[in-house]
Motif scaffolding. Structure first.
Motif: not given
Length: 106
Positions: A2-10, A54-58
């Motif tokens: 979801n959007k929040e998880e994607l923000q946290m990875l960012g 990089h792991n977060s990006q992956t």
């Protein structure tokens, strides 16, 4: 994802890349003065943070490759920008290490 998880990875990418960037810039200050005692440890620390970023990006790349339609926001793009510029800085610092070693060992 979801959007929040994607923000946290960012945010993770920004944080890890930022830590690597700080380490690399501090190392550059040291080698400018001829101090090479911390090169290996600093590069290892920077590389570890770059690996984590990089792991977060992956995670995001794998999610999208798996067919998920992700809502990429500015925070993730900001993280990508940080990661890419820090990867470039890492390469440049390695070149500076070689140049300064040559200068100080003559």
């Amino acid at each position: 994802m979801n959007k929040e998880e994607l923000q946290m990875l960012g945010f993770e990418i920004v944080a890890y890349s930022g830590d690597a960037r700080s380490t690399l810039l501090n190392l550059l200050k040291e080698i400018r003065t001829g101090n090479f005692s911390n090169v290996d440890a600093a590069l290892k620390e920077a590389d570890e943070n770059l690996k984590l970023a990089h792991n977060s990006q992956t995670q995001v790349l794998a999610e999208e490759a798996g067919g998920s339609d992700l809502e990429i926001g500015f925070i993730f793009i900001h993280g990508q920008d940080h990661l890419m510029t820090t990867l470039l800085l890492r390469d440049m610092v390695q070149d500076f290490i070689n140049l300064y070693k040559e200068k100080y060992t003559k």
